[in-house]
Write a protein that holds these residues in place. Structure first.
Motif, PDB file in Angstrom:
ATOM      1  N   SER A   1      27.630  13.652  -3.222  1.00  0.00           N
ATOM      2  CA  SER A   1      26.503  12.986  -2.647  1.00  0.00           C
ATOM      3  C   SER A   1      26.323  11.402  -2.850  1.00  0.00           C
ATOM      4  O   SER A   1      26.469  10.972  -3.814  1.00  0.00           O
ATOM      5  N   SER A   2      26.002  10.648  -1.863  1.00  0.00           N
ATOM      6  CA  SER A   2      26.255   9.321  -1.573  1.00  0.00           C
ATOM      7  C   SER A   2      25.129   8.807  -2.736  1.00  0.00           C
ATOM      8  O   SER A   2      25.300   7.738  -3.433  1.00  0.00           O
TER       9      SER A   2
ATOM     10  N   SER B   1      26.445  13.459  13.096  1.00  0.00           N
ATOM     11  CA  SER B   1      26.626  14.635  12.331  1.00  0.00           C
ATOM     12  C   SER B   1      27.924  15.394  12.940  1.00  0.00           C
ATOM     13  O   SER B   1      27.754  15.831  14.163  1.00  0.00           O
TER      14      SER B   1
ATOM     15  N   PHE C   1      24.441   9.157  -5.747  1.00  0.00           N
ATOM     16  CA  PHE C   1      24.679   9.043  -6.825  1.00  0.00           C
ATOM     17  C   PHE C   1      25.523   7.953  -7.461  1.00  0.00           C
ATOM     18  O   PHE C   1      26.163   7.611  -8.561  1.00  0.00           O
TER      19      PHE C   1
ATOM     20  N   GLU D   1      26.244  18.030  -8.088  1.00  0.00           N
ATOM     21  CA  GLU D   1      25.303  18.335  -9.300  1.00  0.00           C
ATOM     22  C   GLU D   1      26.011  17.678 -10.750  1.00  0.00           C
ATOM     23  O   GLU D   1      25.295  17.239 -11.558  1.00  0.00           O
TER      24      GLU D   1
ATOM     25  N   SER E   1      27.320  19.691  12.064  1.00  0.00           N
ATOM     26  CA  SER E   1      26.046  20.455  12.236  1.00  0.00           C
ATOM     27  C   SER E   1      26.015  21.484  13.223  1.00  0.00           C
ATOM     28  O   SER E   1      25.800  22.554  12.953  1.00  0.00           O
TER      29      SER E   1
ATOM     30  N   MET F   1      20.426  10.866   1.862  1.00  0.00           N
ATOM     31  CA  MET F   1      21.121  12.281   1.439  1.00  0.00           C
ATOM     32  C   MET F   1      21.073  13.117   2.296  1.00  0.00           C
ATOM     33  O   MET F   1      22.095  14.008   2.201  1.00  0.00           O
ATOM     34  N   PHE F   2      20.501  13.195   3.413  1.00  0.00           N
ATOM     35  CA  PHE F   2      20.089  14.231   4.253  1.00  0.00           C
ATOM     36  C   PHE F   2      21.465  14.005   5.351  1.00  0.00           C
ATOM     37  O   PHE F   2      21.676  15.113   6.366  1.00  0.00           O
ATOM     38  N   GLY F   3      22.304  12.997   5.228  1.00  0.00           N
ATOM     39  CA  GLY F   3      23.578  12.992   5.709  1.00  0.00           C
ATOM     40  C   GLY F   3      22.974  11.993   7.106  1.00  0.00           C
ATOM     41  O   GLY F   3      22.085  11.575   7.400  1.00  0.00           O
ATOM     42  N   PRO F   4      24.307  11.961   8.010  1.00  0.00           N
ATOM     43  CA  PRO F   4      24.032  10.803   9.111  1.00  0.00           C
ATOM     44  C   PRO F   4      23.087  11.365  10.202  1.00  0.00           C
ATOM     45  O   PRO F   4      22.570  12.762  10.120  1.00  0.00           O
TER      46      PRO F   4
ATOM     47  N   LYS G   1      34.321  14.801  -1.442  1.00  0.00           N
ATOM     48  CA  LYS G   1      32.983  13.974  -1.892  1.00  0.00           C
ATOM     49  C   LYS G   1      32.010  14.425  -2.484  1.00  0.00           C
ATOM     50  O   LYS G   1      32.063  15.614  -2.757  1.00  0.00           O
TER      51      LYS G   1
HETATM   52  N1  ACO Z   1      26.761  11.978   0.928  1.00  0.00           N
HETATM   53  C1  ACO Z   1      28.104  12.097   0.791  1.00  0.00           C
HETATM   54  N2  ACO Z   1      28.523  12.536   2.143  1.00  0.00           N
HETATM   55  C2  ACO Z   1      27.756  12.950   3.109  1.00  0.00           C
HETATM   56  C3  ACO Z   1      26.606  13.019   2.936  1.00  0.00           C
HETATM   57  C4  ACO Z   1      25.869  12.522   1.785  1.00  0.00           C
HETATM   58  N3  ACO Z   1      24.915  12.264   1.489  1.00  0.00           N
HETATM   59  N4  ACO Z   1      25.864  13.440   4.085  1.00  0.00           N
HETATM   60  C5  ACO Z   1      26.961  13.785   4.853  1.00  0.00           C
HETATM   61  N5  ACO Z   1      28.115  13.243   4.245  1.00  0.00           N
HETATM   62  C6  ACO Z   1      29.418  13.465   4.755  1.00  0.00           C
HETATM   63  C7  ACO Z   1      29.802  15.050   5.108  1.00  0.00           C
HETATM   64  O1  ACO Z   1      30.157  15.537   4.140  1.00  0.00           O
HETATM   65  C8  ACO Z   1      31.056  14.949   6.192  1.00  0.00           C
HETATM   66  O2  ACO Z   1      32.086  14.363   5.455  1.00  0.00           O
HETATM   67  P1  ACO Z   1      33.472  15.439   5.761  1.00  0.00           P
HETATM   68  O3  ACO Z   1      33.499  15.578   7.083  1.00  0.00           O
HETATM   69  O4  ACO Z   1      34.414  14.474   5.138  1.00  0.00           O
HETATM   70  O5  ACO Z   1      33.149  16.269   4.710  1.00  0.00           O
HETATM   71  C9  ACO Z   1      30.319  13.535   7.039  1.00  0.00           C
HETATM   72  O6  ACO Z   1      29.443  12.882   6.060  1.00  0.00           O
HETATM   73  C10 ACO Z   1      29.450  13.827   8.095  1.00  0.00           C
HETATM   74  O7  ACO Z   1      28.259  14.530   7.991  1.00  0.00           O
HETATM   75  P2  ACO Z   1      27.743  15.975   8.548  1.00  0.00           P
HETATM   76  O8  ACO Z   1      28.680  16.325   9.816  1.00  0.00           O
HETATM   77  O9  ACO Z   1      26.466  15.932   9.048  1.00  0.00           O
HETATM   78  O10 ACO Z   1      28.007  16.912   7.382  1.00  0.00           O
HETATM   79  P3  ACO Z   1      27.522  18.165   6.953  1.00  0.00           P
HETATM   80  O11 ACO Z   1      26.969  19.251   7.980  1.00  0.00           O
HETATM   81  O12 ACO Z   1      28.211  18.679   5.473  1.00  0.00           O
HETATM   82  O13 ACO Z   1      25.968  17.780   6.281  1.00  0.00           O
HETATM   83  C11 ACO Z   1      24.825  17.744   4.476  1.00  0.00           C
HETATM   84  C12 ACO Z   1      25.839  17.092   5.097  1.00  0.00           C
HETATM   85  C13 ACO Z   1      23.398  17.775   4.925  1.00  0.00           C
HETATM   86  C14 ACO Z   1      24.611  16.978   2.917  1.00  0.00           C
HETATM   87  C15 ACO Z   1      25.354  19.116   3.797  1.00  0.00           C
HETATM   88  O14 ACO Z   1      26.848  19.227   3.513  1.00  0.00           O
HETATM   89  C16 ACO Z   1      24.585  19.908   3.028  1.00  0.00           C
HETATM   90  O15 ACO Z   1      23.447  20.422   3.071  1.00  0.00           O
HETATM   91  N6  ACO Z   1      25.097  20.083   1.681  1.00  0.00           N
HETATM   92  C17 ACO Z   1      24.586  20.840   0.551  1.00  0.00           C
HETATM   93  C18 ACO Z   1      23.465  20.125  -0.226  1.00  0.00           C
HETATM   94  C19 ACO Z   1      24.074  19.032  -1.008  1.00  0.00           C
HETATM   95  O16 ACO Z   1      25.305  18.902  -1.167  1.00  0.00           O
HETATM   96  N7  ACO Z   1      23.278  18.397  -1.952  1.00  0.00           N
HETATM   97  C20 ACO Z   1      23.814  17.653  -2.740  1.00  0.00           C
HETATM   98  C21 ACO Z   1      22.833  16.520  -3.072  1.00  0.00           C
HETATM   99  S1  ACO Z   1      21.556  17.095  -4.220  1.00  0.00           S
HETATM  100  C22 ACO Z   1      21.815  17.316  -5.792  1.00  0.00           C
HETATM  101  O17 ACO Z   1      22.889  17.619  -6.032  1.00  0.00           O
HETATM  102  C23 ACO Z   1      20.838  17.042  -6.719  1.00  0.00           C
END
Ligand code: ACO
Length: 312
Positions: free
Chosen positions: A108-109, A205, A111, A45, A208, A197-200, A106
């Motif tokens: 979000s990617s 993942s 940005f 954010e 998850s 943004m939804f992650g891998p 981290k």
């Molecule tokens: N950007 C950066 N890192 C990411 C992203 C992304 N889009 N997606 C996944 N990753 C990272 C995870 O943090 C994890 O790394 P870590 O173990 O070093 O922390 C790794 O990639 C593996 O991914 P997952 O195992 O799938 O991670 P997770 O279960 O946390 O799922 C997700 C990722 C869906 C983003 C989750 O953390 C989530 O729902 N977060 C809350 C929402 C959020 O953060 N939104 C921010 C963007 S929106 C906004 O701010 C306007």
């Protein structure tokens, strides 16, 4: 692995959809996972203000400028709620900030991509905030009380952001040829980063499985990505703009759109710090932190003086 009695009781509460509150017993990994996810969310954010703040001085009208200012301020507010939610887990905001600035945590990617034109501000609102809501609406039901409550307010504001972005896109798409080209170019560049943004993919993942068992996450990354595509395609059609994916096609049998995966190599590169704006973003946050030091020091000194006066 055998669960302990405490872990069994905890899991039963989660399974019964009870909210877990800060002072309740919780497994260490549950706490650590929440600190990671809420902290990362808060950082997103805050860092997310940078690409949009970039256009405040150049918004095309006074009205657009006022709207954008309000939106960027909302993002700051979201960051603060989320830091507060994380603090209830026993971590301080300073620690979280230091971990962001050192690159340990981290954000979000998305940005790490630039906002090159005014149409990008439209596309960010429409696609990026659209993806954010898709992920955050289910998080209103997440098992940790303070996080779920923060999500309720954040989602309301986030849906206003999405609408304002779509409104900009509508204006551009119905404007001059040049404006329409600009809008299309914004989708071309931001579509795949929005899907990331939804992650891998679920196969990649790491978190998850456990996070869903604990109801920290309610859906898998791929489920939400699919929902986002299904919701967004008709919106693009209404704008008369094209999603840059030749494989995008309605699949009658599945009842969903088929679509191309983003370039996952690019995603992991961005996570490693090699996206187009990673260095800029972290530098901006580092400068804000060091430039703000005198304010933090002054407020602390004032608070101490007042506390001392009360004792005396
Ligand atoms: N950007 C950066 N890192 C990411 C992203 C992304 N889009 N997606 C996944 N990753 C990272 C995870 O943090 C994890 O790394 P870590 O173990 O070093 O922390 C790794 O990639 C593996 O991914 P997952 O195992 O799938 O991670 P997770 O279960 O946390 O799922 C997700 C990722 C869906 C983003 C989750 O953390 C989530 O729902 N977060 C809350 C929402 C959020 O953060 N939104 C921010 C963007 S929106 C906004 O701010 C306007």
């Amino acid at each position: 692995e055998e669960m302990t009695e405490e872990e069994r009781k905890f899991q039963a509460r989660v399974d019964a959809n009870e909210k877990i509150e800060p002072k309740d017993w919780m497994p260490d990994d549950y706490r650590a996972t929440l600190i990671r996810q809420i902290g990362q969310h808060a950082h997103s954010e805050i860092v997310g203000q940078l690409p949009e703040g970039n256009w405040i001085t150049r918004a095309p009208t006074l009205e657009r400028k006022a709207i954008l200012l309000a939106k960027v301020q909302d993002e700051a507010g979201h960051g603060l709620y989320l830091y507060c939610a994380a603090e209830t887990l026993g971590v301080s905001r300073d620690e979280l900030t230091e971990d962001l600035l050192s690159g340990k945590m981290k954000y979000s990617s998305i940005f790490n991509y630039p906002t090159l034109t005014w149409a990008d501000i439209g596309a960010v609102g429409w696609l990026v905030d659209g993806a954010a809501i898709m992920n955050q609406v289910p998080l209103q039901r997440t098992s940790f009380g303070p996080y779920s409550r923060a999500m309720i307010r954040i989602c309301k504001e986030e849906s206003f952001h999405q609408r304002q972005g779509y409104d900009i896109m509508m204006k551009m798409a119905r404007g001059t040829e040049a404006q329409k080209r600009m809008a299309q170019d914004a989708i071309n560049r931001l579509w795949y980063p929005s899907l990331m943004m939804f992650g891998p993919s679920d196969k990649e993942s790491v978190h998850s499985g456990q996070s869903m068992a604990w109801r920290i996450k309610i859906n898998t990354n791929d489920e939400l990505r699919q929902k986002f595509v299904d919701q967004t395609v008709p919106q693009a059609e209404y704008l008369g703009l094209t999603i840059p994916d030749e494989n995008l096609k309605w699949n009658e049998e599945r009842g969903h759109y088929d679509f191309s995966e983003p370039d996952w190599k690019e995603f992991f590169d961005v996570l490693k710090g090699n996206g187009p704006c990673n260095t800029d973003r972290l530098t901006a946050r580092q400068e804000a932190w060091s430039d703000g030091k005198w304010v933090r020091d002054a407020m602390l000194a004032h608070a101490r003086k007042k506390a001392a006066a009360k004792v005396a």
